[in-house]
Design a protein around this motif. Sequence first.
Motif, PDB file in Angstrom:
ATOM      1  N   ILE A  13       5.777  27.297  54.644  1.00  0.00           N
ATOM      2  CA  ILE A  13       6.663  26.454  55.445  1.00  0.00           C
ATOM      3  C   ILE A  13       6.089  25.043  55.566  1.00  0.00           C
ATOM      4  CG2 ILE A  13       7.604  26.118  57.772  1.00  0.00           C
ATOM      5  CD1 ILE A  13       7.729  29.171  58.020  1.00  0.00           C
ATOM      6  N   TRP A  14       4.799  24.952  55.807  1.00  0.00           N
ATOM      7  CA  TRP A  14       4.153  23.642  55.966  1.00  0.00           C
ATOM      8  C   TRP A  14       4.230  22.827  54.678  1.00  0.00           C
ATOM      9  CZ3 TRP A  14       0.071  20.916  53.844  1.00  0.00           C
ATOM     10  CH2 TRP A  14      -0.334  19.785  54.556  1.00  0.00           C
ATOM     11  N   ILE A  15       3.978  23.483  53.539  1.00  0.00           N
ATOM     12  CA  ILE A  15       4.049  22.775  52.251  1.00  0.00           C
ATOM     13  C   ILE A  15       5.455  22.249  52.010  1.00  0.00           C
ATOM     14  CG2 ILE A  15       3.947  23.090  49.741  1.00  0.00           C
ATOM     15  CD1 ILE A  15       1.630  25.080  50.243  1.00  0.00           C
ATOM     16  N   ILE A  16       6.462  23.086  52.300  1.00  0.00           N
ATOM     17  CA  ILE A  16       7.856  22.653  52.134  1.00  0.00           C
ATOM     18  C   ILE A  16       8.151  21.451  53.022  1.00  0.00           C
ATOM     19  CG2 ILE A  16      10.269  23.314  52.527  1.00  0.00           C
ATOM     20  CD1 ILE A  16       9.477  26.174  51.754  1.00  0.00           C
ATOM     21  N   SER A  17       7.650  21.474  54.243  1.00  0.00           N
ATOM     22  CA  SER A  17       7.915  20.373  55.188  1.00  0.00           C
ATOM     23  C   SER A  17       7.301  19.059  54.732  1.00  0.00           C
ATOM     24  CB  SER A  17       7.397  20.734  56.580  1.00  0.00           C
ATOM     25  OG  SER A  17       5.974  20.643  56.636  1.00  0.00           O
TER      26      SER A  17
END
Length: 289
Positions: A13-17
């Motif tokens: 999720i963090w990488i996508i954000s």
Amino acid sequence: MQYLVYLLAYPIIWIISMLPFRLLYIFSDFVYIIVYRVVGYRKKTVRENLTLALPHLSQQERLIIEKKFYHHMCDMFLEMIKTMNISKEEICKRFVFKNIEVYKELEKQGKSVAVICSHYASYEWIISMNYYSDFVGYGIYKQIKNPYFDKLVHKIRSRFNAKLITTKQTIPTIINNSKNNVLALYGFASDQSPRLSSAFHWAKFMGIEVPVHTGAEMLSKRYNMNLVYLNTIKVKRGYYEATLEILSDDPKKIPNYDLTDQFLKLLEKQIYKAPEYYLWTHKRWKFRR
């Protein structure tokens, strides 16, 4: 187990954000293939809803809307994740309030404001309205079963000066704020299907008689709040515009359920104009007569 799921999912999720929007939408095109063509996420529900709500269209026309909807849904889901790290400048550029002065004039009346909206276009980025408000902002939401993801959602929303309250917390919060003269901005997404046990009013929505949520109207009447409709449109990929329309600055004078019916009619106009941006995966018409 819930914590393990959170630990495994959070890095992704963090990488996508952190992806720039250009790469985010390239990734969204890939997600669309998985969600729509491989998994077929709630495809049966979407097709049933489109057939019920848009019977005047041909099967081919509804299929086109269906595919556009899944593209939009994937975009919106990733935009929600992007909210973790999006800047104030960026979100205000991408989600524009065309007539925010309407809301600012209501603030001058010294009354709390209830904003009624729907699951249409970008209902996630509506939270940015708090940047323009001098009142305490509350978003009413359904609590996530996984407490770790629920905490994450709270953390994200706090970046926008907003407080999240569950449906069960809504009335106690409004009562407490009213007693303590706290002026607030409350956001109600009122287009989904309520439980039959709590359905006080039935109305026609997309030509079908269904139970409807009336909380925004009734609480506005009870606690003397201005009631405003928020109409959001998708301008292009990643860009939205919202306009505010005052439903009533004195809801007590309006017959019961008239404001709720008015909201549904305004939403219908949005859906008929661009149906691909409505959230068709929810079972909105599971109760009907």
